[in-house]
Design a protein around this motif. Structure first.
Motif, PDB file in Angstrom:
ATOM      1  N   PHE C  34       9.008  -2.248  -7.986  1.00 52.64           N
ATOM      2  CA  PHE C  34       9.489  -3.351  -8.360  1.00 52.64           C
ATOM      3  C   PHE C  34      10.642  -3.807  -7.216  1.00 52.64           C
ATOM      4  O   PHE C  34      11.014  -4.895  -7.243  1.00 52.64           O
ATOM      5  CB  PHE C  34      10.417  -2.938  -9.719  1.00 52.64           C
ATOM      6  N   ILE C  35      11.275  -2.710  -6.889  1.00 49.46           N
ATOM      7  CA  ILE C  35      12.588  -3.086  -5.907  1.00 49.46           C
ATOM      8  C   ILE C  35      11.927  -3.661  -4.606  1.00 49.46           C
ATOM      9  O   ILE C  35      12.428  -4.779  -4.184  1.00 49.46           O
ATOM     10  CB  ILE C  35      13.398  -1.649  -5.341  1.00 49.46           C
ATOM     11  N   ASP C  36      10.681  -3.025  -4.227  1.00 47.10           N
ATOM     12  CA  ASP C  36      10.056  -3.611  -2.995  1.00 47.10           C
ATOM     13  C   ASP C  36       9.698  -5.226  -3.341  1.00 47.10           C
ATOM     14  O   ASP C  36       9.620  -5.950  -2.361  1.00 47.10           O
ATOM     15  CB  ASP C  36       8.880  -2.713  -2.779  1.00 47.10           C
ATOM     16  N   SER C  37       8.975  -5.457  -4.663  1.00 52.40           N
ATOM     17  CA  SER C  37       8.704  -6.742  -4.973  1.00 52.40           C
ATOM     18  C   SER C  37       9.926  -7.713  -4.908  1.00 52.40           C
ATOM     19  O   SER C  37       9.553  -8.830  -4.597  1.00 52.40           O
ATOM     20  CB  SER C  37       7.833  -6.587  -6.149  1.00 52.40           C
ATOM     21  N   GLU C  38      10.835  -7.304  -5.339  1.00 50.32           N
ATOM     22  CA  GLU C  38      12.078  -8.214  -5.193  1.00 50.32           C
ATOM     23  C   GLU C  38      12.403  -8.296  -3.612  1.00 50.32           C
ATOM     24  O   GLU C  38      12.904  -9.457  -3.368  1.00 50.32           O
ATOM     25  CB  GLU C  38      13.483  -7.447  -5.989  1.00 50.32           C
ATOM     26  N   LEU C  39      12.290  -7.375  -3.004  1.00 52.19           N
ATOM     27  CA  LEU C  39      12.764  -7.571  -1.405  1.00 52.19           C
ATOM     28  C   LEU C  39      11.591  -8.481  -0.908  1.00 52.19           C
ATOM     29  O   LEU C  39      11.996  -9.167  -0.149  1.00 52.19           O
ATOM     30  CB  LEU C  39      12.623  -5.999  -0.821  1.00 52.19           C
ATOM     31  N   ALA C  40      10.438  -8.293  -1.405  1.00 53.64           N
ATOM     32  CA  ALA C  40       9.428  -9.214  -0.723  1.00 53.64           C
ATOM     33  C   ALA C  40       9.535 -10.682  -1.453  1.00 53.64           C
ATOM     34  O   ALA C  40       9.507 -11.867  -0.447  1.00 53.64           O
ATOM     35  CB  ALA C  40       8.026  -8.727  -1.233  1.00 53.64           C
ATOM     36  N   ARG C  41      10.035 -10.777  -2.449  1.00 52.32           N
ATOM     37  CA  ARG C  41      10.443 -12.108  -2.973  1.00 52.32           C
ATOM     38  C   ARG C  41      11.611 -12.826  -2.108  1.00 52.32           C
ATOM     39  O   ARG C  41      11.313 -14.041  -1.928  1.00 52.32           O
ATOM     40  CB  ARG C  41      11.020 -12.179  -4.312  1.00 52.32           C
ATOM     41  N   ARG C  42      12.379 -12.049  -1.621  1.00 53.42           N
ATOM     42  CA  ARG C  42      13.468 -12.550  -0.881  1.00 53.42           C
ATOM     43  C   ARG C  42      13.094 -12.873   0.503  1.00 53.42           C
ATOM     44  O   ARG C  42      13.601 -13.739   1.160  1.00 53.42           O
ATOM     45  CB  ARG C  42      14.456 -11.518  -0.689  1.00 53.42           C
ATOM     46  N   GLN C  43      11.959 -12.476   0.989  1.00 48.01           N
ATOM     47  CA  GLN C  43      11.327 -12.959   2.399  1.00 48.01           C
ATOM     48  C   GLN C  43      10.433 -14.006   2.307  1.00 48.01           C
ATOM     49  O   GLN C  43      10.167 -14.624   3.265  1.00 48.01           O
ATOM     50  CB  GLN C  43      10.582 -11.563   2.878  1.00 48.01           C
ATOM     51  N   GLN C  44       9.950 -14.624   1.173  1.00 47.03           N
ATOM     52  CA  GLN C  44       9.007 -15.685   1.053  1.00 47.03           C
ATOM     53  C   GLN C  44       9.851 -16.913   0.902  1.00 47.03           C
ATOM     54  O   GLN C  44      11.008 -17.207   0.954  1.00 47.03           O
ATOM     55  CB  GLN C  44       8.199 -15.425  -0.212  1.00 47.03           C
TER      56      GLN C  44
END
Lengths: 363, 363, 363, 363
Positions: C34-44
């Motif tokens: 989940f943390i990684d998915s939040e980090l990914a959302r920030r990069q999109q």
């Protein structure tokens, strides 16, 4: 703690220890070798056991420093746990598959339900609702003080720029007050599987007048130092200057008479019962603190305790390599005092760069 | 200090002392008579002088309490300085006309340039850039501790709702350890114009397990208590449980064995060398603290000091009515400990009203 | 910030980013994915440039979590900077040998003396006394917000346990208010080498009544949220509920009428101009915040500026891959709001383990 | 808030309002007449009703100031509630005898169970477990902002010593943007028994470069200002510089180009969309903030609500004298901004006396 803020993290058998320091001015020289030497000092001392040899701690500076100097950005420090490779399963961050018998065995063998008197074990397990005491002792372990020593070394780097330096010395181990007897007492205790406490002095010199303040209770420097030192695991007493001896000194013997040197145009004292602090402020004399550490609670000598799962009594005795850690504790004491003094210095002199603080300091 | 925040204000010869407390839950019974009785306790004790009789302190609650109970709003306390009417000119808040010779005389007669060893006088005057030391000593005076006692009494009102109570006792005055000898020693010191220090114990009972924490240095309860107690003017040492005696106790003698009572389903100890705190947390035993107070620095016996205006030496001797204030200091110690314990209780149990905290507490 | 404390560290081109979180209760499930998915959302987000592709951020949890759950100990997070291997010399922590021409070249080529309008560059260089602006921009860079997103994801893990969830949506990019026009506007700006700002909404649902408080200014939840959101780089406005529209609404149109549902025995509203906060506290409705972000200051379009070394003017234009980062900023906004709400939740409900907080929460 | 700490207390119909300020340097001139004039400004404004005339607030300085200058000790301020004599029974601090019918009547007539939309009433009563909403609204009332204005006036006294001054102006009332239309709109609303919100600008000039910092989120000056302003009752939006307009400005239009004046050797801008803050720090330009206030929730126009005792709906309409308080709110906005700027100034320049800070400041 206004300006020099820090948080530490890390378990005794986890991946690593970390600390982030926030509030450092820029252009302070951060000497990695010096931090390492402080970490090494913490690992030494007569009466330390086997693990200390495994863990020759080295700091890794991850941020906030460029070309050896702070930039004003937060400084992150990391100290590897050398033993981590042996703990990847029982200390796994990720969930593990407990239906795998090897994993279940690896985890189960490290599970602890027998709480040690004198430790955070029992209260911690109740507070944090844990049935495996390992989840408590991994953090309450004195291993955490390595982070503090690293942070304290950074504080010392700042203080050094102003000529302020600190040192410590062991005063007492058990009933011994000189080095020879101390060693002998440690040897005897080791043979019996017992442990020893003691006391040490922390001293800082070259402090300016007026760090701390009397105007509000939480700004008094003696109080802040007392918190910092009492927060070290196993510490049971903190004294400033004459300390407990002050109880038996009359006013005429206690107070440090004030003199004035016309040549240097400065005030001075011939005695220092105040330990360098009057009215919650530095008075220009050495800051002298005395700290008492209790004996390490993990030992071979049996103590009665309870298994928190079965609620049955047992005789607690643990293989533990350290007989006495007062020397190490003294290094931690220096570190904590350095942190408070660095904070008080930044508070008084303000400034964002070393150059600005020096200008303010010399003003 | 997370939840129970407070600030105090006021000078020794100013209009009044004040304190504002923020973070109190609602529906706590605040007993003005109890606060007054705590203030009275602070003014008593063998060896106190004349001023204590003038100032029979009474609290005035200005806000945050309605019909005897807190509302959740900040509580403001006020303690009048009975002596204020004699100080309206030399302690005037407003500028005064110094060309009026009567005013100049009234102000000048209270101006102080001779600093007392053992006090905030010299460091304070340098720090705050004052040529009249009165601007320092009016706030650094122990009179400020009356505010703390009032705030501590409010904290005790909160703790009382959970059955937690505190007390103190004097352990030592000078070289005396029993009441008879203490009185004699005080009488002798008084005759000589000297002053005496001593030590006292503060004890709180009925504490739940798990106040404070080991996870971060500044959350350790022993550290927070040490700061609070060391911040009391004249305190030079703080000990928890065995305190300085811990230095000479081996591990097998130091640690408090753990037992389990199957009937009450609770853990207990037969000894309390830990002073009720292990791993920076309460362990359910009494919290026992020992505090050492130095002798009062204001005394008739002469000490060498310097006049900060002329820089000339002089023999400091001051008319002062108190010979010994250890009993009063013990009451302040109770107050400071109560404040920290109330804060830790609110931190652990959360809640905005007494009913909510009780529900959480009993859960 | 009482209970959920955190510090972050790390430079844009340094070794890694770190964060330490202190004050988490035990037994919270921490979902690395989940943390990684939040980090990914920030990069999109439409309008992001090349670097985002290099840096597919992944978190490494270094401490405080065992078998996927918090233990109560501080949690340390680390995010690697994938680009670090290209920056080991110019961003070296250790001093480098500048007499080596290769090293001098590597360092010199990254040195910056031309300050960008709209950035921390100029004020930062003056404040921290730096002649190389890189020592400022490495930390003031929006890269730092990756740490915040990771910390916010941990806060969301806590909130999730209580059914509290957050989301965000972009409301405006430049002059566009729907997705089609937004994309078009970004394309146009990109062609011109210009950049765009915009606004977004952050919304949290299922909040209990009474987070925050009116009793003291710094406990008001709207104020704490405003600080957290305004602290995101490039944010210039924070609104709660009706926000700036409130200026033109009369009292009879602004306020959300109160109704009572006898079946569920709860109060409710049909409108939410308050944005879920009245009197500095949650009122049980959705917390709705609007945030305005300015256009990114690093762009190809030239702006006049000054070289801090030569003091000569120059036309600032920079190769920069991002045209618009409002979508990313919205993810950071969610994170910061989650942190404040988690803190307020812990403050209100106390408790050291998830089980204890849930009991208090449901009480 | 590192250095300039304060707490306020007091109810709308209680004895008095108080504030204690801690952290002020010594030798600041505190002008009582200036504080009073700020309090008077808060009470003025077109659209204010009857109570404002009763309460011509005057400050009483109780401590921390001698002969018109701070000593470094905490400053306690008091503002009397002129109406208190009419409320001694229903707002009694002490318990009252409710079996006395006169007392029961006096208390009962002031008891409130009908909660007003837009206020702390409902959430506050739930949070603090009160059945009499008076125990909420007495503290949540905007009367509390008088304390803030007094504290802000002290902050202004400090800033003034460095040439830093603040002002505010009303920008919008309802749909009106000039003074004539504002007055007309207020008159119309008053006739209808409705209320109006609006917006105002707060501006501070002559700030040094580098107050605040980008290195950690909670040190950013824009965030700290946003918290302080959003914490004012009824405020729903805070903007810095271009604020919400920044959403529609492209990068090339948004950012303030940098120029250098060789004569004064200083940097300057021709525009100020940043509102004087870049990278969370002052950049030397005016700090410009825009604040939106919602309409006052207490009004004659009926709104649906619920009686918390009976849970029955009712039409909330209240006699209230104020139609619009935006002008007053602007004065509070100045005060809160002044407090944050004073804090940031002390943080950057350190120092314990005005002379020391000036030296550091000019260095």
């Amino acid at each position: 703690m206004n300006k020099f803020r820090f948080l530490t993290s890390g378990e005794s058998h986890g991946i690593c220890l970390n600390a982030i320091i926030e509030g450092l001015p820029s252009n302070i020289t951060i000497d990695k070798a010096f931090i390492d030497s402080e970490l090494a000092r913490r690992q030494q001392g007569y009466g330390r056991g086997g693990r200390m040899q495994i863990e020759t701690d080295k700091v890794k500076i991850l941020s906030g420093v460029r070309f050896g100097k702070t930039t004003g950005a937060p400084v992150c420090l990391e100290i590897e746990n050398k033993d981590w490779q042996n703990w990847t399963v029982p200390m796994s961050v990720e969930p593990v598959n407990m239906s795998d018998p090897d994993i279940a065995e690896a985890v189960g063998s490290k599970k602890i339900t027998r709480v040690r008197p004198g430790h955070a074990d029992l209260s911690g397990a109740i507070k944090y609702n844990q049935d495996d005491v390992r989840n408590i002792l991994e953090r309450s372990s004195a291993r955490e003080t390595a982070s503090r020593v690293a942070v304290g070394a950074v504080a010392k780097c700042l203080l050094k720029e102003f000529g302020i330096t600190g040192s410590s010395k062991v005063l007492q181990i058990g009933s011994a007050f000189d080095e020879e007897s101390m060693k002998k007492e440690i040897d005897t205790a080791k043979e019996k599987g017992d442990t020893l406490g003691g006391s040490f002095e922390v001293r800082f010199i070259n402090l300016p007048v007026g760090l701390g303040s009397f105007v509000n209770w939480d700004r008094r420097l003696d109080g802040r130092l007392a918190q910092a030192l009492m927060s070290i695991p196993a510490v049971k007493a903190v004294e400033v200057g004459a300390g407990v001896q002050a109880a038996s000194l009359s006013g005429s013997n206690m107070h440090d008479e004030i003199f004035y040197n016309r040549e240097t145009q400065s005030y001075y004292r011939k005695t220092n019962n105040a330990g360098g602090i009057e009215g919650g402020m530095t008075n220009g004399e050495d800051v002298v603190l005395k700290v008492t550490m209790k004996a390490i609670p993990t030992m071979k000598q049996p103590l009665m305790s309870v298994d928190i799962k079965t609620k049955k009594p047992f005789q607690a005795h643990f293989e533990r390599s350290d007989t006495c850690a007062v020397e190490a504790c003294a290094v931690v004491g220096e570190a904590m005092a350095a942190i408070i003094l660095a904070d008080a210095l930044l508070e008084k002199f303000g400034g964002d760069s070393l150059e600005e603080i020096k200008k303010n300091y010399n003003g």
